[in-house]
Design a protein around this motif. Sequence first.
Motif, short mmCIF file in Angstrom:
data_model
loop_
_atom_site.label_atom_id
_atom_site.label_comp_id
_atom_site.label_asym_id
_atom_site.label_seq_id
_atom_site.Cartn_x
_atom_site.Cartn_y
_atom_site.Cartn_z
N UNK A 479 0.83 -1.20 0.00
CA UNK A 479 0.00 0.00 0.00
C UNK A 479 0.87 1.26 0.00
N UNK A 512 4.98 11.93 2.88
CA UNK A 512 5.69 11.78 4.15
C UNK A 512 5.07 10.67 4.98
N UNK A 513 3.74 10.69 5.05
CA UNK A 513 3.05 9.69 5.86
C UNK A 513 3.37 8.29 5.34
N UNK A 514 3.35 8.16 4.00
CA UNK A 514 3.61 6.83 3.44
C UNK A 514 5.07 6.43 3.62
N UNK A 516 6.87 7.26 6.11
CA UNK A 516 6.94 6.80 7.50
C UNK A 516 6.50 5.34 7.60
N UNK A 517 5.39 5.05 6.97
CA UNK A 517 4.87 3.68 7.03
C UNK A 517 5.88 2.70 6.44
N UNK A 520 8.95 2.22 8.50
CA UNK A 520 8.66 1.36 9.63
C UNK A 520 8.67 -0.11 9.21
#
Lengths: 637, 215
Positions: A479, A512-514, A516-517, A520
């Motif tokens: 995703x 940015x959010x992705x 980060x995901x 991780x």
Amino acid sequence: MESVTQKMDKEYRNTEDVQTDHILSKRLSKIIQTRIETDQEALDALKQLSTFYTENSLQARRNLRSQIEKRSLDINQQFLASFSEVKESFDIVYKDVAEMNDSIKDMTKRLHNSKIQTKQLLNISSQLQQERDHNISEQKILDALIGRFQLSPEDISVFQGSKKEFLMTNDIFAVLDKVQGIHDECKILMQYGLQTLALDIMEQMTLYQESALEKLYRWTQDHCRNVENSDLTDLITQAMARLQDRPVLFRYVIDEYNVCRRSKVTEDFINALTRGGPSGNPAPIEMRAHDSQIYVTDMLVWLNKAIVMEKHNLQLLMKHCDKVDVDNMVREALTVICEGLCQPLKMRVEKILNVPSQAPVLYSIVNLLRYYRKCISKVVNEGLVRETLANLQSLCENNFFGTLQQQVANKLVKVEAPPRDLSPTLAVTNLLAVLRDMLSTANMSEGREEDMAKITTCIMDPLLRAVNEQAARLPPTDMAVYMLNCIYEIYTCLELFEFMEERLERLAAQSDAQIDTLTSEQVSSLVANLNVGPIYTILQERNHGPLSELPGMEPSNLRSFLEKMCHLTTHPDALLLQQTNLLSSSKHKRVVQKRAFEVLLAIYRQVHVAVHDPSNGYDSPQLIFDKAPEELEKALL
Amino acid sequence: MSAGPYNYSYIFKYIIIGDMGVGKSCLLHQFTEKKFMADCPHTIGVEFGTRIIEVSGQKIKLQIWDTAGQERFRAVTRSYYRGAAGALMVYDITRRSTYNHLSSWLTDTRNLTNPSTVIFLIGNKCDLEGQRDVTYEEASKFAEENGLMFVEASAKTGDNVEEAFLETAKKIYQSIQDGRLDLNAAESGVQHKPSQPGRNNLSSDQQASKDNCAC
Ligand SMILES: Nc1nc2c(ncn2[C@@H]2O[C@H](COP(=O)(O)OP(=O)(O)OP(=O)(O)O)[C@@H](O)[C@H]2O)c(=O)[nH]1
Ligand SMILES: [Mg+2]
């Protein structure tokens, strides 16, 4: 002769007179002294005497006296006789003279009489003369007055014309000027007290003026539509200038003009659409109706040109008008004249819009409409024209956005599964291509900022939703990568254009959010691969006692962690998630990798510290970890 | 709405979470546009909104992620928790089920965000008093127990909407002032604009390690 005798006589007596002796002597001496030869009289007398005293005898001497006396008598008698004759002659003369005198007297009298009579005549004639002079000057004044305050028959015929026909010439303007001049000059007459005359003339002039303007009005009304005809232009424009003084007539002419031109220009438009130019050149506009862009362009170009021409003609018509608001009049007139054009245009554009078209075609029609609307609005911006163009534009805009929306929706009807390489699906790249094209066009059009925002919204919102839908069906790592790849593609597309700041900000935040995901996930995978999970967990625990004694913290185990780390420095991609390698943006990949390595380094740093801590009981820490964290960091990052 | 990009000193990231249909998108819209969207479609994935506000004289840009309540987007929306400085957790006071799910939302939030993230509970649709299904007291107690800020609001009337967003910002700002929030931490959800060029690097090892641990 007499005197001689007298003298002798005297001298004789003198000689006798004794008493007067000395007087006598004096006389004697005088006589002696007298020089007879010089005394002409004496000589003459003596000469005379010698004629008849021939013999000097006593007798003779005694007789001399008597003889002389007798002779004297004779002579006197002779004299008398002669004088009588003379007297008679004189008498006759006298008589004649007397007669003449009478005649002259008579004549004088008669002359006198006639003199008196002549004087009377002279008086009369001089009186007449004066009268005549007076009359002549009055005549002159009257002529001048008439010349100045009246129209000549020729003048009058200029505007009255013959019964049948009124011939329009420039002369009528001169006559009008004259009439006006006379009218104005009547004021002078007034000042001189000629009120009645002045008022009469003024009234007369007003009548003339009305009559002339009436003729002018009729003629202008008949001919105004041909103002561009160079033979008439001058007359018409001058006539319009004159008619300004009669606002009602002026209005009527303009109204007539508007009506004529409206039907003319409408007819021309229909002809241009259906028949084309003379002998089909240019071709009728409708011939290319199948290509809606060309069709609309041709129509708008024609209209724009025609409207500009109409404006030009109107300005020509009122070229000399300085007492009316020409600009305003032209504007109002154009509004009326162009009304007829609206319906044919509207019908045709609506027809085009009724047939489904591609969004780019519609957009170009929108832009055409906007452009020509702007052009035309500079000329006519009122009434039906304005309304029609505005309506067509918004109709077309709505149609365009509707079509675009539909097109986007069609492309996204079914949610495709992302391909194995997690690159954006065809629908996504397709839509982005559409977006890029549309934005490139919009970027050059009027009101581009608003258009670009709307187009972007129109495409981007459904597109992002679709991408989310697609992504939602993937496992977290896939995703994140799929989202990142799509966002990257979208970002690089939008980046090319202005006014995208907000969108880009959002995309960057989303990215940015992705990241980060993904980071991780990548860290988890690395930690698992390097088998540092247990090590880290142990390190986090408090009160664990000497680490060297704990299972999993054996030097060999720690050593193998370091070896794997070292392997990473030479093969940084080796342990990357397969998905991380699928990132389209190498920058994204680097960021994920770097952040993941940073986490590993942080752990290494902690372990390094712990190993070197004597309380943890490692024998030769430098043998386990022969690399300083800084060394590794340098090699890895 | 949009101001020059550097007209503010901080960026705060928010997320809005909660069951579908509770009015998250409406709350965001009310806050950014001051308008109520009567028929708002379900959010797909996430939506985004920004607004610049002022707290203690500082201009702060709020970057707000409005997440989809639908279960199928949970994976997508989870990505956005991580960087949030504020989380607005919304339920619908007329639907008890949305309230009942709060604990699961809270767990998610606690797991995915960092401890300093300010969580604000909003009981939305308070304009529908007649259909109330959750009392104020009950929700208030729940908030207190979990250390949440709480307010009842209405995206329709705008009641308390502004307050919820602003109070959250104040709390975050306070944390910064108190030094409880590490500005350098990526997960703080706060960027200090003038000094920090970007957020794409982890400068706190500690933080990074914890992050790793959480997974
Ligand atoms: N009466 C009332 N209706 C509201 C209020 N807020 C939202 N609604 C309505 O509730 C419905 C759902 O609102 P949304 O904002 O779309 O809900 P959501 O939480 O974003 O839903 P998802 O996007 O599916 O998660 C809409 O029809 C709104 O009109 C409110 O404060 N009062
Ligand atoms: Mg929503």
